[in-house]
Design a protein around this motif. Structure first.
Motif, PDB file in Angstrom:
ATOM      1  N   LYS A  97      73.610 -26.564 -37.449  1.00  0.00           N
ATOM      2  CA  LYS A  97      73.835 -25.234 -37.992  1.00  0.00           C
ATOM      3  C   LYS A  97      72.586 -24.391 -37.770  1.00  0.00           C
ATOM      4  CE  LYS A  97      75.358 -22.884 -42.237  1.00  0.00           C
ATOM      5  NZ  LYS A  97      75.690 -23.059 -43.669  1.00  0.00           N
ATOM      6  N   GLU A  98      72.792 -23.157 -37.323  1.00  0.00           N
ATOM      7  CA  GLU A  98      71.658 -22.269 -37.098  1.00  0.00           C
ATOM      8  C   GLU A  98      71.013 -21.895 -38.438  1.00  0.00           C
ATOM      9  OE1 GLU A  98      73.196 -18.940 -34.892  1.00  0.00           O
ATOM     10  OE2 GLU A  98      72.334 -19.739 -33.042  1.00  0.00           O
ATOM     11  N   PRO A  99      69.692 -21.857 -38.483  1.00  0.00           N
ATOM     12  CA  PRO A  99      69.011 -21.437 -39.722  1.00  0.00           C
ATOM     13  C   PRO A  99      69.437 -20.026 -40.117  1.00  0.00           C
ATOM     14  CG  PRO A  99      67.452 -22.410 -38.175  1.00  0.00           C
ATOM     15  CD  PRO A  99      68.737 -22.226 -37.424  1.00  0.00           C
ATOM     16  N   GLN A 100      69.600 -19.821 -41.405  1.00  0.00           N
ATOM     17  CA  GLN A 100      69.992 -18.514 -41.916  1.00  0.00           C
ATOM     18  C   GLN A 100      69.031 -18.053 -43.003  1.00  0.00           C
ATOM     19  OE1 GLN A 100      74.102 -19.543 -43.109  1.00  0.00           O
ATOM     20  NE2 GLN A 100      74.825 -18.136 -41.536  1.00  0.00           N
ATOM     21  N   GLU A 101      69.152 -16.796 -43.353  1.00  0.00           N
ATOM     22  CA  GLU A 101      68.387 -16.250 -44.467  1.00  0.00           C
ATOM     23  C   GLU A 101      69.201 -15.146 -45.139  1.00  0.00           C
ATOM     24  OE1 GLU A 101      65.534 -12.796 -42.731  1.00  0.00           O
ATOM     25  OE2 GLU A 101      64.958 -14.826 -42.161  1.00  0.00           O
ATOM     26  N   ALA A 102      68.931 -14.912 -46.391  1.00  0.00           N
ATOM     27  CA  ALA A 102      69.637 -13.868 -47.132  1.00  0.00           C
ATOM     28  C   ALA A 102      69.109 -12.499 -46.723  1.00  0.00           C
ATOM     29  CB  ALA A 102      69.463 -14.075 -48.632  1.00  0.00           C
ATOM     30  N   THR A 103      70.016 -11.542 -46.597  1.00  0.00           N
ATOM     31  CA  THR A 103      69.655 -10.179 -46.205  1.00  0.00           C
ATOM     32  C   THR A 103      70.307  -9.198 -47.169  1.00  0.00           C
ATOM     33  OG1 THR A 103      69.539 -10.814 -43.870  1.00  0.00           O
ATOM     34  CG2 THR A 103      69.731  -8.476 -44.357  1.00  0.00           C
ATOM     35  N   VAL A 104      69.491  -8.295 -47.704  1.00  0.00           N
ATOM     36  CA  VAL A 104      69.992  -7.280 -48.635  1.00  0.00           C
ATOM     37  C   VAL A 104      70.377  -6.041 -47.838  1.00  0.00           C
ATOM     38  CG1 VAL A 104      69.483  -5.865 -50.655  1.00  0.00           C
ATOM     39  CG2 VAL A 104      68.515  -8.168 -50.470  1.00  0.00           C
ATOM     40  N   ARG A 105      71.656  -5.743 -47.791  1.00  0.00           N
ATOM     41  CA  ARG A 105      72.142  -4.620 -46.995  1.00  0.00           C
ATOM     42  C   ARG A 105      72.240  -3.341 -47.826  1.00  0.00           C
ATOM     43  NH1 ARG A 105      77.366  -5.534 -43.833  1.00  0.00           N
ATOM     44  NH2 ARG A 105      76.714  -3.498 -43.050  1.00  0.00           N
ATOM     45  N   CYS A 106      71.106  -2.866 -48.262  1.00  0.00           N
ATOM     46  CA  CYS A 106      71.037  -1.590 -48.979  1.00  0.00           C
ATOM     47  C   CYS A 106      69.664  -0.981 -48.749  1.00  0.00           C
ATOM     48  CB  CYS A 106      71.285  -1.777 -50.470  1.00  0.00           C
ATOM     49  SG  CYS A 106      71.170  -0.222 -51.411  1.00  0.00           S
ATOM     50  N   GLY A 107      69.642   0.240 -48.249  1.00  0.00           N
ATOM     51  CA  GLY A 107      68.383   0.949 -48.038  1.00  0.00           C
ATOM     52  C   GLY A 107      68.230   2.133 -48.953  1.00  0.00           C
ATOM     53  N   GLY A 108      69.059   2.178 -50.004  1.00  0.00           N
ATOM     54  CA  GLY A 108      69.047   3.309 -50.921  1.00  0.00           C
ATOM     55  C   GLY A 108      67.916   3.248 -51.919  1.00  0.00           C
ATOM     56  N   GLU A 111      63.901   7.196 -53.579  1.00  0.00           N
ATOM     57  CA  GLU A 111      63.677   8.455 -52.866  1.00  0.00           C
ATOM     58  C   GLU A 111      64.928   8.903 -52.117  1.00  0.00           C
ATOM     59  OE1 GLU A 111      60.856  10.192 -49.242  1.00  0.00           O
ATOM     60  OE2 GLU A 111      60.555   8.165 -50.015  1.00  0.00           O
ATOM     61  N   LYS A 112      65.621   7.948 -51.499  1.00  0.00           N
ATOM     62  CA  LYS A 112      66.792   8.274 -50.699  1.00  0.00           C
ATOM     63  C   LYS A 112      68.069   8.397 -51.522  1.00  0.00           C
ATOM     64  CE  LYS A 112      64.692   7.961 -46.651  1.00  0.00           C
ATOM     65  NZ  LYS A 112      64.608   9.102 -45.696  1.00  0.00           N
ATOM     66  N   ARG A 113      68.070   7.758 -52.682  1.00  0.00           N
ATOM     67  CA  ARG A 113      69.293   7.716 -53.508  1.00  0.00           C
ATOM     68  C   ARG A 113      68.923   8.124 -54.930  1.00  0.00           C
ATOM     69  NH1 ARG A 113      72.196   2.548 -55.540  1.00  0.00           N
ATOM     70  NH2 ARG A 113      70.239   1.638 -54.876  1.00  0.00           N
ATOM     71  N   PRO A 114      68.824   9.409 -55.218  1.00  0.00           N
ATOM     72  CA  PRO A 114      68.370   9.871 -56.535  1.00  0.00           C
ATOM     73  C   PRO A 114      69.321   9.487 -57.658  1.00  0.00           C
ATOM     74  CG  PRO A 114      69.224  11.691 -55.234  1.00  0.00           C
ATOM     75  CD  PRO A 114      69.149  10.520 -54.319  1.00  0.00           C
ATOM     76  N   VAL A 202      72.274  -3.375 -40.383  1.00  0.00           N
ATOM     77  CA  VAL A 202      72.658  -2.118 -41.023  1.00  0.00           C
ATOM     78  C   VAL A 202      72.490  -2.282 -42.530  1.00  0.00           C
ATOM     79  CG1 VAL A 202      74.488  -0.423 -41.368  1.00  0.00           C
ATOM     80  CG2 VAL A 202      74.289  -1.614 -39.182  1.00  0.00           C
ATOM     81  N   SER A 203      71.583  -1.519 -43.104  1.00  0.00           N
ATOM     82  CA  SER A 203      71.288  -1.672 -44.533  1.00  0.00           C
ATOM     83  C   SER A 203      72.170  -0.757 -45.374  1.00  0.00           C
ATOM     84  CB  SER A 203      69.813  -1.364 -44.805  1.00  0.00           C
ATOM     85  OG  SER A 203      69.519  -0.023 -44.431  1.00  0.00           O
ATOM     86  N   CYS A 204      73.453  -0.876 -45.175  1.00  0.00           N
ATOM     87  CA  CYS A 204      74.406  -0.071 -45.941  1.00  0.00           C
ATOM     88  C   CYS A 204      75.780  -0.724 -45.854  1.00  0.00           C
ATOM     89  CB  CYS A 204      74.468   1.356 -45.378  1.00  0.00           C
ATOM     90  SG  CYS A 204      75.610   2.442 -46.268  1.00  0.00           S
ATOM     91  N   ALA A 219      70.029   7.550 -46.785  1.00  0.00           N
ATOM     92  CA  ALA A 219      69.803   6.428 -45.869  1.00  0.00           C
ATOM     93  C   ALA A 219      71.082   5.672 -45.564  1.00  0.00           C
ATOM     94  CB  ALA A 219      68.767   5.478 -46.458  1.00  0.00           C
ATOM     95  N   GLY A 220      72.219   6.242 -45.911  1.00  0.00           N
ATOM     96  CA  GLY A 220      73.493   5.547 -45.728  1.00  0.00           C
ATOM     97  C   GLY A 220      74.037   5.662 -44.313  1.00  0.00           C
ATOM     98  N   CYS A 221      74.908   4.731 -43.964  1.00  0.00           N
ATOM     99  CA  CYS A 221      75.573   4.749 -42.663  1.00  0.00           C
ATOM    100  C   CYS A 221      76.746   5.726 -42.730  1.00  0.00           C
ATOM    101  CB  CYS A 221      76.065   3.352 -42.299  1.00  0.00           C
ATOM    102  SG  CYS A 221      77.027   3.283 -40.760  1.00  0.00           S
ATOM    103  N   ILE A 222      76.822   6.638 -41.750  1.00  0.00           N
ATOM    104  CA  ILE A 222      77.880   7.646 -41.755  1.00  0.00           C
ATOM    105  C   ILE A 222      78.968   7.319 -40.733  1.00  0.00           C
ATOM    106  CG2 ILE A 222      76.388   9.469 -42.624  1.00  0.00           C
ATOM    107  CD1 ILE A 222      76.022  10.450 -39.772  1.00  0.00           C
ATOM    108  N   GLY A 223      78.852   6.160 -40.084  1.00  0.00           N
ATOM    109  CA  GLY A 223      79.878   5.735 -39.137  1.00  0.00           C
ATOM    110  C   GLY A 223      80.012   6.636 -37.931  1.00  0.00           C
ATOM    111  N   CYS A 224      78.911   7.230 -37.475  1.00  0.00           N
ATOM    112  CA  CYS A 224      78.972   8.192 -36.374  1.00  0.00           C
ATOM    113  C   CYS A 224      79.247   7.529 -35.023  1.00  0.00           C
ATOM    114  CB  CYS A 224      77.667   8.980 -36.291  1.00  0.00           C
ATOM    115  SG  CYS A 224      76.203   7.973 -35.933  1.00  0.00           S
TER     116      CYS A 224
END
Length: 286
Positions: A97-108, A111-114, A202-204, A219-224
């Protein structure tokens, strides 16, 4: 005195008889256990984190001994070396199994998310999530109350007081998945661990449309779809207005990072691409 004697002696006799009965019953119905289970349990790290899908290391050790095919069994804490040693001891093929790590997908970040409201209840993500969307207009972002921190047995995740977001220490993370299960927002996921702790993601996870997302978090993803167009490896998909980077296909080329207009694509352990040089315009002389 004699009354006390007549009371104690019968009680002792009853206790001895009951003990003998229990002993013979246990011997009659005892289940023989493979002694290799004890040996395999000792070879496991003993974290009892549940990341393997069993309630503890004993459960995994039993499954490893009893099952012929152990390809689906894996201890993320012990890693590949631990599983290979156990497989060699049992004479079975080691699970890969490939090594894994936990990733927090939020960049809010703050400052970016009042904040638009104040939560005065119990500081628990699970409780706050059951009551309302959070202190901001984003219903998908990190609440920052630390349920993931409490769930982690390896001190690998903490809440950054400046950003208000959960952050993972890649050197300590064992990919046990406890923080993933603890997050009610579903923003923590296990991803492929790159050498030197490098990553692009993608941190969103917001599924709202672009204008709604931007109003809640800058800092959110707008799906552009700009990231999708520049990816040459088919690692990016867009579904429900949010982009996702498949870590098994990503080659860390960083082109998507440069194209993202909101900065929703995060880069770890990598230097940004140099800015594109503008082509020189030649002027014709008559």
């Amino acid at each position: 005195m004699m009354s006390l004697f007549y009371t104690i002696v019968p009680l002792c006799a009853i206790g001895i008889v009951a003990a003998l009965i229990l002993y013979f019953v246990s011997q009659r119905f005892k289940v023989e256990e493979d002694p290799r289970i004890d040996d395999v349990e000792k070879m496991l790290p003993g974290a009892n984190c549940g990341g393997c899908g069993f309630p503890g290391c004993r459960g995994l050790a039993t499954a490893l001994v009893e099952q012929e095919d152990i390809s689906s069994l894996y201890c993320s804490v012990g890693g590949g070396d631990c599983m290979k040693a156990i497989a060699d001891y049992l004479g079975k093929a080691a699970p890969v199994k490939e090594p894994q790590e936990a990733t927090v997908r939020c960049g809010g970040t703050c400052e970016k998310r009042p904040r638009t409201s104040t939560y005065a209840g119990t500081k628990s993500c699970a409780i706050a999530h059951s009551l309302y969307t959070g202190e901001t207009n984003c219903a998908y972002g990190c609440l920052g109350y630390g349920d993931c921190v409490e769930a982690c047995a390896f001190d690998a995740i903490h809440i950054n007081p400046e950003t208000g977001l959960a952050e993972v220490d890649a050197d300590k993370c064992t990919a046990c998945g406890a923080c993933v299960s603890a997050c009610p927002k579903g923003i923590i996921e296990l991803r492929k661990k790159w050498p030197k702790n490098r990553a692009i993601y993608v941190s969103c996870v917001s599924k709202d449309k672009g204008p709604v997302t931007m109003k809640a978090c800058k800092a959110g993803c707008i799906g552009c779809g700009k990231c999708l167009k520049v990816c040459e490896f088919g690692a990016i998909t867009i579904e429900n207005n949010v982009a996702f980077i498949d870590s098994t296909k990503c080659r860390l080329c960083r082109k998507c990072v440069a194209e993202c207009p909101t900065g929703a694509i995060k880069m770890v352990g990598l230097a940004p691409l140099p800015p594109k040089e503008k082509p020189e315009t030649k002027t014709e002389t008559k």
